[in-house]
Write an enzyme that holds these catalytic residues in place. Sequence first.
Site, PDB file in Angstrom:
ATOM      1  N   LYS A  79       0.860  -1.179   0.000  1.00 25.50           N
ATOM      2  CA  LYS A  79       0.000   0.000   0.000  1.00 25.50           C
ATOM      3  C   LYS A  79       0.897   1.230   0.000  1.00 25.50           C
ATOM      4  O   LYS A  79       1.938   1.248   0.683  1.00 25.50           O
ATOM      5  CB  LYS A  79      -0.893  -0.025   1.241  1.00 25.50           C
ATOM      6  CG  LYS A  79      -1.891   1.130   1.322  1.00 25.50           C
ATOM      7  CD  LYS A  79      -2.815   0.963   2.525  1.00 25.50           C
ATOM      8  CE  LYS A  79      -3.850   2.077   2.611  1.00 25.50           C
ATOM      9  NZ  LYS A  79      -4.806   1.874   3.722  1.00 25.50           N
ATOM     10  N   SER A 154      -9.774   2.132   2.779  1.00 24.36           N
ATOM     11  CA  SER A 154      -8.845   2.865   1.947  1.00 24.36           C
ATOM     12  C   SER A 154      -7.842   1.987   1.191  1.00 24.36           C
ATOM     13  O   SER A 154      -7.244   2.452   0.226  1.00 24.36           O
ATOM     14  CB  SER A 154      -8.078   3.875   2.806  1.00 24.36           C
ATOM     15  OG  SER A 154      -7.247   3.220   3.743  1.00 24.36           O
ATOM     16  N   SER A 178      -9.916  -0.345   7.011  1.00 17.26           N
ATOM     17  CA  SER A 178      -9.359  -0.228   5.660  1.00 17.26           C
ATOM     18  C   SER A 178      -8.670  -1.461   5.099  1.00 17.26           C
ATOM     19  O   SER A 178      -8.352  -1.490   3.917  1.00 17.26           O
ATOM     20  CB  SER A 178      -8.394   0.949   5.589  1.00 17.26           C
ATOM     21  OG  SER A 178      -9.136   2.130   5.433  1.00 17.26           O
TER      22      SER A 178
HETATM   23  N1  GLN Z   1     -13.313   4.352   6.357  1.00 13.94           N
HETATM   24  C1  GLN Z   1     -12.600   4.766   7.514  1.00 13.94           C
HETATM   25  C2  GLN Z   1     -12.225   6.218   7.387  1.00 13.94           C
HETATM   26  O1  GLN Z   1     -12.551   6.793   6.431  1.00 13.94           O
HETATM   27  C3  GLN Z   1     -11.431   3.874   7.783  1.00 13.94           C
HETATM   28  C4  GLN Z   1     -10.195   4.258   7.062  1.00 13.94           C
HETATM   29  C5  GLN Z   1      -9.015   3.421   7.448  1.00 13.94           C
HETATM   30  O2  GLN Z   1      -9.146   2.383   8.097  1.00 13.94           O
HETATM   31  N2  GLN Z   1      -7.844   3.897   7.078  1.00 13.94           N
HETATM   32  O3  GLN Z   1     -11.603   6.789   8.227  1.00 13.94           O
END
Ligand code: GLN
Length: 495
Positions: A79, A154, A178
């Site tokens: 990532k 994400s 994410s």
């Molecule tokens: N969807 C969550 C957010 O927008 C989680 C994002 C994540 O785990 N990096 O913060």
Amino acid sequence: MKDFAFATVAELSAALAARQCSALELTDAALAKIAAAQPTLNAFVSVDPDGARAAAKAADAARAKGEGGALTGIPIAQKDLFMTEGLRTTCSSKMLANFVAPYDAHIVTALKQAGTVLIGKTAMDEFAMGSSTETSFFGIVHNPWQPEAVPGGSSGGSAVAVAAGLVPAATGSDTGGSIRQPASFCGITGIKPTYGICSRYGMVAFASSLDQAGPMARSAEDCALLLTAMAGHDVRDATSLPHPKEDYSRELAQPAAAKPLEGVRIGLPDAFFGDGIDAPVLAAVEAALVELRALGAATVPVSLPNIDYSVPTYYVLAPAEASSNLSRFDGVRYGHRAAQYTDLFDMYQKTRAEGFGDEVKRRILVGTYVLSHGYYDAYYLKAQKVRRLIADDYQAAFAQCDVILGPTVPTTAPSLGAQMQDPIQMYLNDIFTIGANLAGLPAMSVPCGFTPNGLPIGMQLQGPYFSEARLLNIAHRFQQATDWHRRTPKETRHA
Ligand code: GLN
């Protein structure tokens, strides 16, 4: 070379050991597949053909000498928030579009030392803020199961790279879901370990008290192999736990008994089976429960009374930490700097206005607000107290069960663009994943079915601190009895 499309890490490892293919052949095949898929899926931000081929040759040389381990020669993607020396690390943001880190993140080093071949860096929501990978500065990413659906986020690029068979495994980070949510939307397996198991050294911080790295792959068996390499104490991260090194595959290697899950108590929180869950999602999770019971597991009702507060709690704490973490992007030391400005403050303002996208700005504004004098007690401090209540709820639940199960997400992947105008709706979809981050618990998503129109469905397993080996084993036994994780996008679309 035989076509190893959609093979697992474990299968590729066996093929490498049996000299049925070389690491260089696997690497070249991955590079070709990525190049072919990039125009339609856009999963990668950067690809490193030269570095990858050099690493593959080194892996082949090691194997030829009888050295290396299970992961030697396995192509993987990182990532794009893990620092990689010499290869840019963008966080899918204009702010870091040309940033090349001077060192490798701890998990990048660990996976290199385990012999994996780093192929490239995957697209994500900007600075990991989002649930669809639509906030990437480098363009939207498409779900291989249905190109008009989001891949989730994400870690959407990593999920797509694995689901589309471009690489057998990738890394993700999970602050509020994410790893698990895109794994669920793309039909792959992913685990967020106990907070502190994987060092955050060199992982660009979003919300430091919640962020954890973890593997994303086709199977629980593969996740166990990767996590074994990634985890371990690191003095460079003050939140890294001095937990002894574990072999997360140890339970998986035991021969499959007729009832391999005999004695396992699966807790079903009422809050994970209530209103608002799409019917096909609920049906798939319930069918998985039937399978798990057939494997010997018992199910018990449990309750997480404060879980409904997890979304508002998270959306106070995560932006608060983000607003502090992202203050470093000021145009002075690295990253984007506005071309025209009058004085220092003008430079800060223009740099940040130009460099950050809307969702990142929204989080910084919310975070700055909840930390500001006069609101700190009402929001930030209150949220910290609720966080404790949620963590206590889990401890009480784990007195009655070994693991908790439910859907990973209430829905399957929404259509592209559907949530971009309504951030609150997007935040609410994190309802099942966020609790594990607030409490610091390990949690994973496992494929368990499809909607009638072919979108993957995932179920989530959450466990007590340090229960990764057990979670992975439960998922592995489920995967030995089912083939949801072996379906591939092409097959299903033509089915
Ligand atoms: N969807 C969550 C957010 O927008 C989680 C994002 C994540 O785990 N990096 O913060």
